[in-house]
Design a protein around this motif. Structure first.
Motif, mmCIF file in Angstrom:
data_model
loop_
_atom_site.group_PDB
_atom_site.id
_atom_site.type_symbol
_atom_site.label_atom_id
_atom_site.label_comp_id
_atom_site.label_asym_id
_atom_site.label_seq_id
_atom_site.Cartn_x
_atom_site.Cartn_y
_atom_site.Cartn_z
ATOM 1 N N GLU A 319 0.837 -1.213 0.000
ATOM 2 C CA GLU A 319 0.000 0.000 0.000
ATOM 3 C C GLU A 319 0.862 1.250 0.000
ATOM 4 O O GLU A 319 0.616 2.192 -0.743
ATOM 5 N N GLY A 322 2.800 1.899 -3.426
ATOM 6 C CA GLY A 322 2.044 1.977 -4.676
ATOM 7 C C GLY A 322 1.955 0.649 -5.414
ATOM 8 O O GLY A 322 1.762 0.628 -6.630
ATOM 9 N N VAL A 325 -2.221 -1.746 -5.991
ATOM 10 C CA VAL A 325 -3.172 -1.743 -7.111
ATOM 11 C C VAL A 325 -2.865 -2.909 -8.056
ATOM 12 O O VAL A 325 -3.740 -3.754 -8.299
ATOM 13 N N GLU A 329 -5.281 -6.250 -8.358
ATOM 14 C CA GLU A 329 -5.832 -6.647 -9.665
ATOM 15 C C GLU A 329 -5.428 -8.077 -10.006
ATOM 16 O O GLU A 329 -6.205 -8.854 -10.540
ATOM 17 N N VAL A 354 -6.569 1.564 -0.415
ATOM 18 C CA VAL A 354 -5.837 2.308 -1.449
ATOM 19 C C VAL A 354 -6.333 1.913 -2.840
ATOM 20 O O VAL A 354 -6.554 2.759 -3.709
ATOM 21 N N GLN A 355 -6.539 0.613 -3.005
ATOM 22 C CA GLN A 355 -7.018 0.089 -4.286
ATOM 23 C C GLN A 355 -8.435 0.592 -4.570
ATOM 24 O O GLN A 355 -8.739 1.028 -5.687
ATOM 25 N N ARG A 357 -9.859 3.260 -3.537
ATOM 26 C CA ARG A 357 -9.949 4.705 -3.801
ATOM 27 C C ARG A 357 -9.373 5.105 -5.160
ATOM 28 O O ARG A 357 -9.496 6.242 -5.578
ATOM 29 N N GLN A 358 -8.715 4.154 -5.835
ATOM 30 C CA GLN A 358 -8.134 4.462 -7.149
ATOM 31 C C GLN A 358 -9.215 4.866 -8.143
ATOM 32 O O GLN A 358 -10.264 4.223 -8.202
ATOM 33 N N ARG A 359 -8.923 5.884 -8.900
ATOM 34 C CA ARG A 359 -9.826 6.264 -9.990
ATOM 35 C C ARG A 359 -9.958 5.079 -10.948
ATOM 36 O O ARG A 359 -8.971 4.398 -11.223
ATOM 37 N N PHE A 361 -11.541 2.281 -10.466
ATOM 38 C CA PHE A 361 -11.562 0.955 -9.837
ATOM 39 C C PHE A 361 -12.726 0.104 -10.375
ATOM 40 O O PHE A 361 -12.548 -1.065 -10.711
ATOM 41 N N LYS A 364 -12.075 -1.189 -13.741
ATOM 42 C CA LYS A 364 -11.072 -2.267 -13.709
ATOM 43 C C LYS A 364 -11.742 -3.584 -13.334
ATOM 44 O O LYS A 364 -11.498 -4.619 -13.961
ATOM 45 N N GLN A 394 -17.618 9.563 -2.001
ATOM 46 C CA GLN A 394 -17.029 8.835 -3.131
ATOM 47 C C GLN A 394 -17.179 7.334 -2.903
ATOM 48 O O GLN A 394 -17.566 6.585 -3.802
#
Ligand code: C2E
Ligand code: CA
Ligand code: CA
Length: 534
Positions: A319, A322, A325, A329, A354-355, A357-359, A361, A364, A394
């Motif tokens: 986390e 970075g 993510v 996945e 963290v994953q 909240r990723q734009r 998501f 994906k 969000q």
């Protein structure tokens, strides 16, 4: 154009230098004129009126220049005072009135430079526990009031010469000078904790708040301001990790762990790329019929030198670096493609905050479902409270979008956090997973049983499926069945198992109870385990 105080000051200093040079030149002139007077007869003969004029002009211009210089100096003094005020203000945190990070760093630098083994200093890193929840649940005004309240209380218990600073957010630092030993530091840590015992009045609410502390001493734990601060932060991290509301001293093992962490992070990156991770699947059983309902996918990593690294060690690292993510996945893709061969089972996959909240998501998840051909109605995503704390709106939208795809959303580790009840009202979850800590305390603590019962009733009242994890004994199974818990998971039934073992067990019908059978307790896992665990 408005000039900064510093620019004005430097311009004034330039002007004053010029005036000084002019004055020196003018001071030479009266001396010259005196010389002229002595030589008057000879000079008068050459240019009498010119010298007489000089005798008037030179003292007059000297006087005028002196006045100008005096004014310039006065201006400089004023600007210097202004600049001192600006620096003072820049060095003070406006909310708490304490030195800010920049100013504190200078103070720490000086103190470290003067410290020695005979005159050590100590640094205590202080962090408010669950501060985000205060801001989130009670508003930023309440958060600000808490910061000032905490600053006041800590200041009240510090000694003369100690320096308390607010480094930003909910972080404080306390520098102790003239400390003789660690016992004194521990005593200070106890005093700070004692100061937090009474509730804080935040206007809208009275709140009990705790703090975590990390203690490091100079020179033994760090001989520069930077290494000392790092050591105190590491100790603070340990205090938080061990359950908050406590203090921890720095020790060398923490540093080694940090280095190990760096190595692990580098190797993890390579492991994801090289497909070296695996997934273990832990069965989820229906409480009433003991049928296997689904499997939870839990990532596994066998490090080539260190051996198996627990996810609780490498996921936080992933986390912070970075990597979570791509890792998340990878787990989702692998779990969906493995699970196609278990068409009657649901698959639960953990999602890191963290994953989540990723734009992109949701997009994906959708693309992985499409690529693997996995039915979204068979997928559960397990979130933890951390997801919901930051940017609740969000999170709410993302949860709704995922549910619209047919995915079931679960709140994991329910009851371990700060205000799970609030989250249940606000977010559209389909299931809750009661934190295993509740079961662990069940035998010894009667209150734990009451809370568990209330959680199950609440979940049902809200129309949620309730799962209990960490089930380790027959007594627990019996109790949970009595309370009407829907799903059970734990070592009592099965540990996480490799996909191959799941295949084998399924082919042996190991989990499927005979139809219409009354609820019964399965044999403990040891008795049923014929194949090795993952
Ligand atoms: P979790 O989601 O709460 O997963 C359950 C953990 O409890 C697993 O630990 C499991 O092995 C363990 N467990 C299961 N039954 C029992 C029991 O009866 N007693 C006890 N004491 N423990 C039991 P594991 O696999 O070490 O995973 C730890 C945590 O790491 C997970 O907690 C989850 O938060 C995280 N994690 C694991 N895999 C993933 C992943 O693929 N993605 C993300 N984001 N997190 C993961
Ligand atoms: Ca989970
Ligand atoms: Ca859990």
């Amino acid at each position: 154009m408005k000039r900064s105080p510093a620019a004005k000051l430097s311009a004034a200093r330039g002007g004053a230098k010029l005036a000084q040079a002019a004055l020196i030149a003018c001071a030479l002139l009266p001396a010259l004129s005196l010389l002229c007077l002595r030589l008057q007869p000879a000079l008068l003969r050459v240019s009498g009126p010119t010298v007489q004029l000089l005798l008037v002009i030179v003292p007059l211009s000297s006087f005028l220049l002196a006045v100008f210089l005096w004014k310039a100096r006065f201006h400089i003094t004023q600007l210097e005072a202004q600049q001192a005020e600006v620096i003072h203000k820049a060095g003070v945190d406006p909310l708490s009135g304490l030195p800010n990070r920049l100013f504190f760093q200078q103070l720490l630098d000086d103190a470290v430079a003067q410290s020695s083994p005979e005159a050590p200093i100590a640094l205590i890193a202080i962090d408010i526990d669950n501060f985000k929840c205060v801001n989130d649940g009670h508003g930023h005004g309440a958060g600000d009031r808490l910061i000032t309240g905490i600053a006041k209380r800590i200041r009240r218990v510090t000694r003369e010469g100690d320096c308390l600073a607010r480094l930003g957010g909910d972080e404080f630092a306390l520098m102790l000078v003239n400390v003789e030993n660690a016992v004194q530091c521990a005593a200070m840590a106890h005093r700070i904790h004692d100061a937090m015992v009474a509730p804080f009045d935040l206007g809208s609410a009275q709140l009990f708040v705790t703090v975590s502390l990390g203690v490091a001493m100079c020179p033994q734990d760090g001989s520069t301001a930077e290494t000392l601060a790092q050591a105190a932060d590491l100790a603070l991290y340990r205090a938080k990790h061990e359950g908050r509301n406590r203090f921890a001293f720095f020790d060398k093992a923490m540093e080694q762990k940090l280095h190990l962490g760096k190595t692990i992070a580098d190797d993890l990156r390579a492991a994801i790329v090289r497909d070296e991770l695996t997934i273990a699947y832990q069965p989820l059983l229906s409480s009433c019929g003991m049928r296997m309902q689904g499997l939870e996918a839990l990532v596994r990593w066998q490090h080539p030198e260190l051996g198996p690294v627990p996810p609780e060690d490498f996921i936080p690292l992933a986390e912070s670096r970075g990597l979570v993510v791509p890792l998340g996945e990878w787990v989702l893709r692998r779990a969906c493609s493995d699970a196609r061969r278990w068409p009657h089972l649901r698959i639960a996959v953990n999602v890191s905050p963290v994953q989540f909240r990723q734009r992109g998501f949701v997009a994906k998840v959708k693309s992985i479902l499409e690529a693997t051909g996995f039915d979204p109605n068979r997928l559960d995503l397990e979130l933890t409270e951390g997801v919901l704390i930051q940017d609740a709106e969000q999170a709410e939208n993302v949860i709704m979008e995922l549910r619209a795809l047919g995915i079931r959303m679960g709140l994991d580790d329910f009851g371990s956090g700060y205000s799970s009840m609030i989250y249940l009202r606000r977010f559209a979850f389909d299931k809750i997973k009661i934190d295993r800590a509740f079961l662990a305390s069940l035998e010894t603590n009667g209150e734990g049983a009451i809370i568990l019962e209330s959680i199950i009733s609440l979940g049902h009242a809200l129309g949620l499926t309730v799962t209990a994890e960490g089930v380790e004994s027959a007594d627990q199974v019996e109790f949970l069945q009595k309370l009407g818990c829907d799903e059970l998971q734990g070592y009592f039934f099965d540990p996480p198992l490799s996909a191959e073992v799941i295949d084998e067990r399924l082919s042996m019908n190991a989990w499927v109870a005979p139809a219409a059978e009354e609820p019964r307790l399965p044999a403990p896992v040891e008795a049923r385990r014929g194949v090795s665990a993952a």
